[in-house]
Design an enzyme around this catalytic site. Structure first.
Site, PDB file in Angstrom:
ATOM      1  N   HIS A 142     -10.303 -15.495   3.235  1.00  0.00           N
ATOM      2  CA  HIS A 142      -8.971 -15.979   2.878  1.00  0.00           C
ATOM      3  C   HIS A 142      -9.029 -17.336   2.169  1.00  0.00           C
ATOM      4  CE1 HIS A 142      -4.662 -15.626   3.243  1.00  0.00           C
ATOM      5  NE2 HIS A 142      -4.542 -16.768   3.882  1.00  0.00           N
ATOM      6  N   ASP A 156     -11.086 -10.722   2.990  1.00  0.00           N
ATOM      7  CA  ASP A 156      -9.781 -11.186   3.457  1.00  0.00           C
ATOM      8  C   ASP A 156      -8.831 -10.012   3.673  1.00  0.00           C
ATOM      9  OD1 ASP A 156      -7.453 -12.583   3.997  1.00  0.00           O
ATOM     10  OD2 ASP A 156      -7.095 -13.123   1.906  1.00  0.00           O
ATOM     11  N   SER A 209      -2.322 -18.102  -0.062  1.00  0.00           N
ATOM     12  CA  SER A 209      -1.652 -17.406   1.016  1.00  0.00           C
ATOM     13  C   SER A 209      -0.164 -17.255   0.638  1.00  0.00           C
ATOM     14  CB  SER A 209      -1.854 -18.169   2.329  1.00  0.00           C
ATOM     15  OG  SER A 209      -1.756 -17.313   3.434  1.00  0.00           O
TER      16      SER A 209
END
Length: 511
Positions: free
Chosen positions: A471, A446, A191
């Site tokens: 994700h 994602d 991320s």
């Protein structure tokens, strides 16, 4: 076990981050957190049980937790202000003294010892005999001063300062363990920390030999319309239980919501969706439609996390049920969500959101909402809007509504946010960073993959797109139930790490 549960109560993996959505998304993340905590406890129990059965293995050495004193401002050495930054070290797998160092980079949430005990990077450390270290991001978790969240201090919260923290931490670990050039450093992040992982290699190639960058939105973007486009595509994708009927039903339900808003039926909307209070004006309506959209956005972003009701397939089963209209099915979806979250009502007060973001109260666990929102206003944007005609959700989810919060909470104007986003892309190279020995890993479910590197940029700047995964899925511990594309992707990542280590040995040997 009691001590573990106490520690896990403060655990929030960085994988649960990166969103500008509303309160429902935060609740969704907390639920995912609880599930991951339970899995980590099981894995730790199994690990320690196996050690106890193997006399040759010796006693288990728990990870080291400590802090390093960091300058508050790395770019002004005359400023003597400092803060304590938290880190963890796991020496269990290290092939001393020449084994590699795997650096796990923290982001917009607290870290814990579990970040050096659980995850695919831990499995790789065990395979390659690496020293595992993890550094918590400044201004998150316990890595900030008691007055750290005051407006005047947030100016020291940036990705540039965070990269400089990593430089200092690299020096600290090098000196602590008397590391040499043959101790190859590889960094990992997912991320926002995935972006930091790539940027650390980009900006400091003499310190870190290679980087794995998972689900990393390296391209800052003010109006991130692409997020909800991926959500729509995922609700359509049969691989994860989506369908055209599901996508169309969601779009129709939100279209009816918008029609009721335009017709002024606010009391009906408040009743139908269990609002905690009356809907007072456009700002509260923005919060309500954002909260409803969050349910679907969360299910897509964290699909296949083991939460049965919170997957694309489960929501699509509700939305394609022929009982009632799509609007009524949206009501059912919201009710299922509230019951699962143990919430009696949907909090839609915009004033409450502003109050929470303005709060300077510290919390050493969880996501730093105030801090992260500040970073979006001053570096990244990432505002997930719905003004595009193809968006499934309410068109009240607009860029002006998002940017107003920057002005209301931090006095950052719209123009300044746009300038900050442009600078970030110029500084790091957006999705063409021109780095080397970086592997960008993304799942095509994602929504954040839209801002990452999806194609090989060179022979050593590589991209891996995993079919049907969400994700940071590749960063989770391996499971027997993992889909084949994810299993194959982890093998590919492991092989790439092995190649890098071999290359590093060859280079140091030549010297």
């Amino acid at each position: 076990m009691g001590a573990w549960k106490l520690s896990l109560g403060a655990w929030l993996l960085v994988l649960l981050s990166l969103t500008q959505a509303g309160r429902n998304f935060r609740l969704f993340r907390q639920y995912i957190l609880q599930h991951r905590e339970e899995q980590a406890i099981k894995e730790a129990s199994l690990h320690l049980g196996l050690l106890a059965q193997s006399p040759a293995s010796g006693l288990w050495n728990p990870p080291i937790e400590s802090t390093i004193r960091q300058p508050l401002d790395h770019f002004n050495r005359q400023d003597q202000l400092t803060f304590n930054q938290r880190f963890w070290i796991n020496e269990e797998y290290w092939q001393h003294p020449s084994g590699p160092v795997f650096l796990y980079i923290g982001g917009e949430s607290a870290l814990s010892m579990w970040d050096v005990l659980s995850g695919h990077h831990v499995e790789l450390a065990q395979k390659y005999g690496a020293l595992l270290v993890a550094l918590e991001h400044r201004f998150y978790g316990a890595s900030l001063n008691p007055d750290g969240l005051q407006d005047q201090n947030l100016m020291f919260l940036s990705s540039q300062q965070a990269l400089s923290d990593l430089v200092s931490f690299h020096l600290f670990i090098t000196q602590k363990y008397n590391l040499m050039s043959n101790n190859t450093w590889i960094c990992f992040g997912g991320s926002y920390p995935g972006s930091l992982s790539a940027w650390f290699r980009l900006k400091f190639p003499h310190l870190v030999f290679a980087a794995v960058s998972s689900s990393a939105p390296v391209r800052a973007q003010l109006d991130f319309r692409g997020y909800n486009k991926v959500v729509a595509d995922s609700l359509l994708n049969p691989v994860v239980g989506g369908s055209k009927e599901c996508r169309d039903a969601v779009a129709e339900a939100f279209s009816i919501v918008d029609s009721l808003i335009h017709a002024g039926h606010l009391e009906k909307l408040a009743k139908d969706f269990h609002s905690c209070g009356a809907l007072k004006g456009t700002s509260d309506l923005f919060e309500m439609v954002s909260n409803l959209a969050d349910i679907f956005m969360g299910a897509v972003q964290y699909n296949d996390e083991g939460v049965q009701w919170g997957s694309v397939a489960s929501l699509c089963r509700i939305m394609t049920n022929q009982t009632g209209s799509p609007y009524q099915r949206l009501m059912v979806t919201n009710k299922v969500f509230l019951i699962s979250m143990m919430q009696q009502c949907l909090e839609n007060s915009h004033e409450e959101v502003l109050r929470e973001l303005r709060s300077t109260n510290l919390s050493v666990s969880g996501v730093g909402e105030r801090q992260w929102f500040f970073q979006t206003c001053t570096e990244f944007g990432y505002y997930q809007t719905c003004e595009d005609s193809t968006c499934l959700f309410s068109h009240l989810i607009s860029l002006p509504s998002e940017l107003d919060i920057c002005a209301e909470v931090f006095n950052v104007s719209r123009d300044r946010v746009q300038e900050a986003v442009a600078f970030t892309n110029e500084y790091y190279g957006a999705d063409c960073p021109k780095a080397s020995r970086v592997l960008f890993v993304n799942g095509d479910i994602d929504p954040w993959h839209a801002l990452s590197v999806l194609r090989n940029q060179s022979r050593s700047e590589l991209a891996l797109l995993i079919n049907g995964t969400a994700h940071c899925a590749n960063m989770m511990p391996s499971r027997p139930t993992d889909p084949l594309p994810l299993i194959q992707a982890r093998k590919w990542i492991s092989a790439q790490v092995g190649e890098w280590l071999e290359l590093a040995q060859k280079i140091t040997g030549d010297h």
